[in-house]
Design an enzyme around this catalytic site. Structure first.
Site, short mmCIF file in Angstrom:
data_model
loop_
_atom_site.label_atom_id
_atom_site.label_comp_id
_atom_site.label_asym_id
_atom_site.label_seq_id
_atom_site.Cartn_x
_atom_site.Cartn_y
_atom_site.Cartn_z
N ARG A 177 0.85 -1.19 0.00
CA ARG A 177 0.00 0.00 0.00
C ARG A 177 0.88 1.24 0.00
NH1 ARG A 177 -3.29 -2.96 -1.54
NH2 ARG A 177 -5.37 -3.38 -0.72
N HIS A 195 -0.47 -0.46 -9.89
CA HIS A 195 -1.15 -1.41 -8.98
C HIS A 195 -1.52 -2.71 -9.72
CE1 HIS A 195 -3.53 -1.55 -4.98
NE2 HIS A 195 -3.39 -2.78 -5.43
#
Ligand code: NDP
Ligand code: OXD
Length: 307
Positions: free
Chosen positions: A222, A270
């Site tokens: 993250r 991502h």
């Protein structure tokens, strides 16, 4: 059995078809339709309105490994178990991504790319492997798979977690007190921590400075665990040699963000480990069946810890 399914964007149809085929006995509604009290909700980044309109009676399944976005939904019912994906086809992808990034750092591919652009033929002295420790920050499901994928390359491997973990051939560290010792010999730091109140901002200047000079940072978990300004400053000072980043404080990464054009940062959008329909549906369906039979399931999130 009633199930409410929600996926953001237009991606819901293949998920719906797969759940219908995996759980033919269930009535599966797709958000924003549904019954007021479904037995289960299966969600990814749901809007707050979902839980004010629908209150799952038995469990909420998160269609991802990380639950930070779900736990941040203010209407999330406090007393309904939240269950996350565990591996579900993501570990293999994460192994590919991290292995590539570690080998790219060790074999100095950035430096050879720079030499190529300058038309310079120069063989660099091979880095000593025993000094090229790979530190897995967060030593859970994905990091264990990554450690196994890296093992044949013979880098000294180390893992850091909250509780002490024991793994053959890997030096393990636990808790804040052992973080400095873990960092001191991590020539590549691979962040596989969940985003929680304890980990957000953990990779700021004081932490990153503890890495050996010339270290690389790989972040595939993250973005908010890293302090962007600290990473940039330490790349600028030469303390860090490079970074491979798949996750960011703001996603999509804003067009004017300095990471985009930084010569020693690789940016990917991502993609290190995608949520795969078939594997994820099979895992969730199997857990729903266990739930219905009153059997325990794994992957239940501890809300106090945040993962
Ligand atoms: P796990 O829950 O299995 O592992 C988390 C690890 O982090 C555990 O070892 C845990 O310690 C450790 N940890 C958590 N908090 C702390 C802390 N405060 N101090 C020290 N260690 C801590 O998660 P997964 O391996 O399944 O996934 C990791 C993360 O990867 C997810 O949360 C998600 O954010 C991210 N992810 C990213 C993807 C992408 O495409 N970019 C895809 C999939 C996941 P302990 O073992 O003691 O509990
Ligand atoms: C996840 C992700 O947490 O894809 O599963 O980021």
């Amino acid at each position: 059995m009633n199930i409410l399914l929600q996926m953001p964007g237009h991606a819901v149809e293949p998920w719906h078809a797969a759940f219908v085929s995996a759980l033919p006995e269930a009535a599966i509604s797709v958000w924003p339709e549904g019954r007021a009290i479904p037995d289960y909700a299966i969600v990814w980044k749901p809007p707050a309105e979902l839980f004010t309109r629908f209150r799952p009676a038995k469990a909420i399944f998160n269609l991802g490994a990380g639950v930070d976005s779900l736990l941040a939904v203010p209407t999330l019912p406090a007393d309904v178990p939240v269950i996350r994906l565990e591996d579900a086809g993501m570990a293999e992808q994460m192994c590919e991504y991290v292995t590539y990034a570690v080998l790219r750092a060790y074999r100095e591919m950035d430096s050879y790319a720079t030499q190529q652009r300058a038309g310079r033929w120069q063989q660099r002295e091979r880095l000593a492997k025993r000094e090229f420790g790979v530190g897995l920050l967060g030593f859970g499901v994905l990091a264990h798979a990554v450690a196994a994928a890296l093992a044949p390359f013979d880098f000294p491997l180390r893992g850091w977690s909250r509780q002490r973990r024991v793994a053959p051939g890997i030096q393990t560290f636990a808790g804040a007190e052992e973080l400095p010792a873990f960092l001191a010999h991590s020539r590549v730091l691979v962040c596989l921590l969940p985003s929680t109140p304890d980990t957000r901002g953990l990779l700021g200047r004081a932490t990153l400075e503890r890495l050996p000079r010339g270290a690389h940072v790989i972040n595939t978990s993250r973005g908010d665990i890293v302090v962007d300004e600290a990473l940039l400053a330490l790349l600028e000072s030469g303390h860090l040699a490079g970074a491979v980043l798949d996750v960011f404080n703001t996603e999509p990464l804003p067009p004017d963000h300095p990471f985009w054009h930084h010569p020693r940062i690789v940016v990917t959008p991502h993609v290190s480990a995608a949520t795969l329909v078939a594997d994820s549906v099979a895992q969730v369906a199997a857990k729903i069946r266990r739930f219905e039979q009153g059997q325990p399931v794994t992957g239940v999130v501890d809300r106090a810890r945040g993962y």
